[in-house]
Enzyme design. Structure first.
Site, PDB file in Angstrom:
ATOM      1  N   LYS A  18       0.670   4.440   6.895  1.00 25.13           N
ATOM      2  CA  LYS A  18       0.213   5.273   5.782  1.00 25.13           C
ATOM      3  C   LYS A  18       0.864   6.653   5.918  1.00 25.13           C
ATOM      4  CE  LYS A  18      -2.858   2.046   4.760  1.00 25.13           C
ATOM      5  NZ  LYS A  18      -2.642   1.133   3.622  1.00 25.13           N
ATOM      6  N   SER A  33       0.802  -1.225   0.000  1.00 21.06           N
ATOM      7  CA  SER A  33       0.000   0.000   0.000  1.00 21.06           C
ATOM      8  C   SER A  33       0.835   1.275   0.000  1.00 21.06           C
ATOM      9  CB  SER A  33      -0.955   0.015   1.200  1.00 21.06           C
ATOM     10  OG  SER A  33      -0.238   0.174   2.404  1.00 21.06           O
TER      11      SER A  33
END
Length: 518
Positions: A287, A158
């Site tokens: 993230k 990701s």
């Protein structure tokens, strides 16, 4: 530090320095030292070092926040040895309950002061040496892991190409201030489950409220490790967990109706065993923070905007493009070295037709393809609202309602909650902020005919208690992030990704070692 944090520090200091003093009065007398010296917090540890003839610089190491408390415990142990107390359990009691153990030793008529010379005659067994060394290593590693830094491994793509699968990171706990564990009673080095079992590795017998020492806010564009916000409830099977989150699964089997899906899960506990996890035991995610409390975020044509202005573009962020090549065969080595595309990875490149391909590319790779002549045309593959079947609204992205027709490439605008800021709740924004108000901040919230009741009081105003953040993966089209589960509360923040200390893919990726994360 907040008032709550100061009170916690004061309480721990009270236990460590003040309460043991009552037993120290008589112990000091038995050691030939005026008893009153044992009643003075902190100073009594200086006197203990004098009595035990241990280095005086230990006294100053005590003053280091958190770690210094364990130096104090070490001083207590060196002192109690002078009374012939050498067993493991005697030292454990000295560390854990000195305010009870010191008076017990002091009142015991058999207690004799043997002094530092007597201590020198005591020899530990080999087993005891190993036990003490092991306990010290566990305590030291746990302290470092909790308050300074923690190792973390990248499990998914990701964040590619900023971070790669099997990058091993150090995550700094100091960047935003060390967070005190909500569940301090846990097996060292285990996150939430005992390996090889489905049993919890922690106990909720003791539960502490959220507290962070020397707090510093997350900044825009930081790469952050945090506890998965909607990981409070998980289906406790390997194929589920955070790979297939409970709320996503319930929404899916309920055909978009999460309440219907919940009932299906609850009616079959053998197939879908549920586990409720406290904040610090939820899965760790990593993230990039693209927006902070008070920001208004929007994603237009795949590009992030903050308060109407273009946001930071991570140098290695990537999205899908449709690429029409010049017809020449693609060379694996050239594609990897020049454009950072692995042609053996179907997540990065796949054939559409003829010399047209779907490719996951960074902005740098796009520019290189254009300038080299490899690409005749390059078109971003974006998902726009007018391209989505209207029957799918409410099933695509957060907040999963039929009002907000958002996609991963066309999202918002959405306001990020800020501590101390007051929100006016409306039927249009209720689904966006409902979970933050009810779950993350612990209120009751009901909607009654477009009126709202918070903690039993009808009101359309709510003032947030925490800052919130919006997290997105740099691999914008292959990231499970805030576009799917919403805000990240400040109490879920673990630390800042700091440095890559190891990276493995069919061997060591030497060029990634000790690379800072930007």
């Amino acid at each position: 530090m907040t008032t709550n944090q100061i009170l916690i520090v004061a309480l721990i200091s009270l236990i460590i320095f003040i309460l043991p003093a009552f037993g120290l009065y008589k112990l000091f007398q038995k050691a030939g030292t005026p008893g009153w010296k044992g009643l003075i917090p902190l100073y009594n540890t200086w006197v203990m070092l004098e009595i035990a003839q241990r280095p005086k610089h230990w006294f100053f190491w005590q003053l280091i926040p958190v770690a210094g408390w364990f130096v104090t415990m070490g001083i207590f142990i060196e002192f109690i040895k002078c009374f012939g107390k050498f067993s493991f359990w005697e030292h454990a009691l000295t560390c854990l309950v000195p305010f009870l153990y010191f008076p017990y030793v002091a009142m015991d008529q058999k207690t004799r002061f043997i002094g530092p010379q007597g201590v020198k005659h005591y020899q530990k067994s080999t087993v005891r040496e190993w036990v003490d060394a092991g306990i010290f290593a566990i305590v030291a590693a746990t302290l470092i892991r909790t308050f300074i830094f923690e190792a973390y491994t990248i499990p998914t793509g990701s964040m590619e190409k900023t971070l790669l699968i099997n990058d091993f990171l150090f995550v700094s706990k100091l960047s935003y201030g060390p967070r005190i564990p909500n569940t301090p009673l846990s097996i060292p080095f285990m996150h939430h489950t005992i390996p090889g079992t489905s049993s919890r590795s922690y106990s909720e017998l003791v539960k502490l409220p959220y507290s962070r020492w020397f707090e510093s806010p997350v900044k825009r564009n930081d790469v952050v490790v945090f506890n998965f916000p909607t990981g409070d409830t998980v289906i406790n099977r390997p194929e589920f967990q955070s790979q297939d989150p409970y709320y996503d699964f319930a929404r899916r089997i309920g055909s978009g109706d999460i309440n219907k899906g919940r009932q299906a899960v609850l009616s079959d506990p053998e197939t879908y065993p549920l586990v409720i996890r406290p904040v610090d035991k939820r899965e760790n995610y990593i993230k990039r923070c693209v927006a902070i409390g008070g920001d208004t975020l929007e994603v237009r044509d795949g590009r992030v905007y903050i308060d109407g202005k273009p946001g930071f573009i991570p140098p290695h962020s990537q999205i899908f493009y449709e690429v029409e090549t010049n017809g020449q065969p693609l060379n694996a080595e050239v594609m990897k070295e020049e454009y950072n595309v692995d042609i053996e990875n179907p997540d990065e490149i796949f054939s559409i037709s003829g010399n047209k391909y779907g490719m996951l590319l960074t902005a740098e790779a796009v520019d290189k393809m254009k300038s080299s002549g490899l690409a005749k045309s390059i078109t971003p593959q974006l998902i726009r609202p007018d391209q989505v079947d209207p029957r799918l609204w409410g099933t695509i992205c957060f907040p999963y309602d039929t009002i907000h027709k958002w996609t991963v490439d066309s999202f918002g605008p959405i306001w990020i909650p800020k501590k101390g800021a007051t929100l006016t709740i409306t039927p249009e924004n209720y689904s966006i902020y409902e979970r933050a108000i009810r779950v993350y901040e612990g209120n009751t919230l009901e909607r009654q005919n477009n009126k709202f009741v918070i903690n039993g009081q009808e009101t359309d105003k709510y003032t947030f208690k925490m800052d919130y953040y919006w997290m997105m993966g740099d691999n914008r089209h292959l990231s499970q992030d805030s576009r799917f589960w919403g805000f990240v509360p400040e109490d879920h923040v673990v630390g800042e990704a700091w440095i890559i200390w190891m990276s493995i893919n069919k061997g060591i990726r030497w060029n990634r070692l000790f690379r800072s994360i930007k």
